[in-house]
Design a protein around this motif. Structure first.
Motif, PDB file in Angstrom:
ATOM      1  N   ASN A  46       3.067  28.594  19.855  1.00 24.59           N
ATOM      2  CA  ASN A  46       4.327  29.294  19.567  1.00 24.59           C
ATOM      3  C   ASN A  46       4.119  30.803  19.420  1.00 24.59           C
ATOM      4  N   HIS A  52      13.278  32.835  22.375  1.00 19.39           N
ATOM      5  CA  HIS A  52      12.471  31.864  21.645  1.00 19.39           C
ATOM      6  C   HIS A  52      13.353  31.115  20.652  1.00 19.39           C
ATOM      7  N   ASN A  81       1.440  25.722  14.436  1.00 15.94           N
ATOM      8  CA  ASN A  81       2.255  26.410  15.436  1.00 15.94           C
ATOM      9  C   ASN A  81       1.472  27.439  16.241  1.00 15.94           C
TER      10      ASN A  81
END
Lengths: 241, 286
Positions: free
Chosen positions: A80, B133, A75
């Motif tokens: 992210n 998010h 990730n």
């Protein structure tokens, strides 16, 4: 939902204009005292305080993101978040996939923890370790039988319910369990140094951020902040920097 | 009362423990599960109808697409789809945004292991509050659920449309209704009776599939149960041994209650919809 998405997009754009330098820090939140989610529901621990200090020193706006350990590197790579700060030892294997800052915590000896009164031969017993850790790799190559778990907490539970004979993990993590067990849990053998120091992970393409973080870590080592935080969170340890 | 937990004992301690901010997040995550169900169902029905209509279409490519969609999703394990769709969709969106917003960028997007898009193409932007998010991750999860369960719904609806007795449609024609009128006035209303058992089954499966959110990194009830249940040392304000069993047991009761209540609701609905139809064709006790 559509409205929500539009609202999200609009305010994301608005927020983007305000703080251009937001850095998202990814951590596991399940590995006290390095990082954990406290009872107020916030990320807490040695790395929380250190990370905030690093961001303040580097002049970065930082936000914290929780991510499971087993997907913490993928990730980061897919964007992210921008940096990993999760008690991650610097190893050659990981260094092929991501980059590391300089270490902010020295190589922590790993220890085998078992139930008191059991006789464990760590070279042939069933040993629990968290998946994708240096300890798991060590057990796999030591000849013992490895049982892996997704979270550190499950490795401890495995020893307590007899599924594994011992658990191999950082002493810094295990110390508290041994100290509070009232003699039920003990360390077997001496601590072994497996990996290098602990550093922050960044994408290989992100050398600008790596430079800023390295400068901040160096500054905090020089002014004693790192030592102070190590001594606060890790009982009986003296800061080495 | 809860300001000094170490001095508390027994029931008072438990009361304070169960009302920590962290536990409030746990209780809130039950809302996430319900929200997922409420938001996903309309999408599932739309995907289901489109899939079923595509399979019945007179235009061959639509028919192939409908058949391809239902058989592919049905033939691939759910988990593989749930892992694939959000990552693929996320990268597709960021890739497209990168091409539009940073068309002058010469940096390659795939640099070794890294998937690198310009800062303005990030979805949501790196500087957006954490809520966005999470909302984005949730949206991706909804899409994944809608695609997978839409295929099951398409199959059920397709089968139900076939199950309506031909005589009913022929009678509608005999009354002078055209294709469209026959479909909306006779075919569709009767279709529901045949589709409902399949759809209620799908709903129950959907409820039980919600923990897959956990797999996508969304903090729903299974995540919090594991997190809160794990043994807590003195670093925490409320240290306790491994209590995961109790937390998972609470989840067990939650899921059983939810499926039991929906079963009741579906039985009521089946009886209502079957009104005026013979029990011989529908099998519903009216």
């Amino acid at each position: 939902m559509k409205k929500l998405i539009i609202a999200a997009a609009v305010s994301a754009l608005a927020a983007g204009a305000a703080f251009a330098d937001t850095v998202r820090l990814g951590t596991e939140g399940a590995y006290p005292p390095y990082n954990f989610v406290n009872d107020a529901g916030e990320i807490d621990g040695f790395e929380r305080e250190l990370g905030d200090a690093i961001c303040a020193s580097a002049g970065l706006e930082c936000t914290w993101v929780k991510n499971d350990w087993d997907s913490i590197i993928p990730n980061l790579v897919s964007g992210n978040y921008d940096a990993i700060i999760a008690g991650m030892s610097i190893t050659d294997e990981r260094d092929e996939v991501i980059d590391f800052t300089s270490e902010y915590f020295p190589a922590d000896p790993s220890g085998y923890m078992a139930m008191a009164g059991s006789s464990v031969d760590v070279s042939s017993a069933v040993i629990a370790a968290q998946v994708n850790t240096i300890q798991a790799a060590h057990v796999a190559s030591s000849g013992a039988t490895l049982v892996e778990f997704a979270t550190p907490d499950e490795t401890i539970a495995a020893v307590k319910n007899g599924e594994a004979d011992a658990v191999l993990a950082d002493r810094g993590y295990l110390d508290k369990f041994v100290a509070e067990s009232g003699g039920e849990l003990i360390f077997v053998g001496d601590g072994i140094i497996i990996g290098g120091g602990v550093g922050m992970g960044v994408r290989e393409s992100d050398s600008e951020l790596k430079g800023k973080l390295n400068d901040a870590i160096a500054a905090l080592k020089a002014d004693g902040t790192v030592n102070k935080l190590i001594e606060k969170w890790f009982e009986g340890m003296t800061g080495p920097y | 009362m809860c300001s000094d937990p170490s001095s508390l004992e027994g029931f008072q301690w438990l009361l304070c423990y169960l009302t920590t901010a962290k536990h409030m997040q746990f209780y809130g995550s039950f809302g996430i599960v319900m929200l997922l169900l409420v938001v996903t169902v309309p999408f599932i029905m739309v995907f289901g109808f489109l899939g079923a209509l595509a399979r019945r279409s007179g235009f061959a490519p639509f028919r192939w697409f409908g058949l391809g969609y239902t058989s592919m999703v049905r033939g691939v394990p759910d988990i593989a789809f749930f892992l694939f769709v959000p990552i693929a969709l996320d990268q597709f969106v960021e890739f497209s945004r990168h091409k539009i917003k940073c068309s002058d960028s010469t940096e390659p997007i795939y640099q070794g292991n890294d998937f690198v898009v310009c800062a303005a193409a990030k979805m949501p932007l790196g500087s957006a509050p954490q809520f966005f998010h999470e909302a984005w991750g949730f949206t991706l999860a909804v899409v994944a659920f809608a695609i997978v369960f839409g295929a099951f719904a398409a199959n059920t609806i397709h089968g139900a449309l076939m199950a309506v007795p031909k005589g009913q449609l022929e009678t509608a024609r005999a009354y002078g209704m055209n294709d469209r009128q026959t479909f909306w006035r006779v075919h569709m209303p009767q279709m529901w009776v045949y589709a409902l058992p399949g759809l209620s089954n799908l709903w129950q499966i959907l409820i039980k599939a919600t923990p897959l959110l956990f797999l996508l990194g969304i903090e729903e009830i299974v995540y919090w149960a594991r997190e809160l249940g794990g043994a807590k040392t003195g670093f925490f304000t409320y240290p306790h041994p491994d209590w995961r069993m109790w937390y998972f047991m609470a989840l067990l009761f939650f899921y059983v209650f939810l499926t039991w209540a929906s079963q009741k609701a579906f039985i009521w609905l089946e009886i209502k919809l079957a009104r005026g139809m013979t029990s011989r064709t529908t099998g519903v006790r009216a």
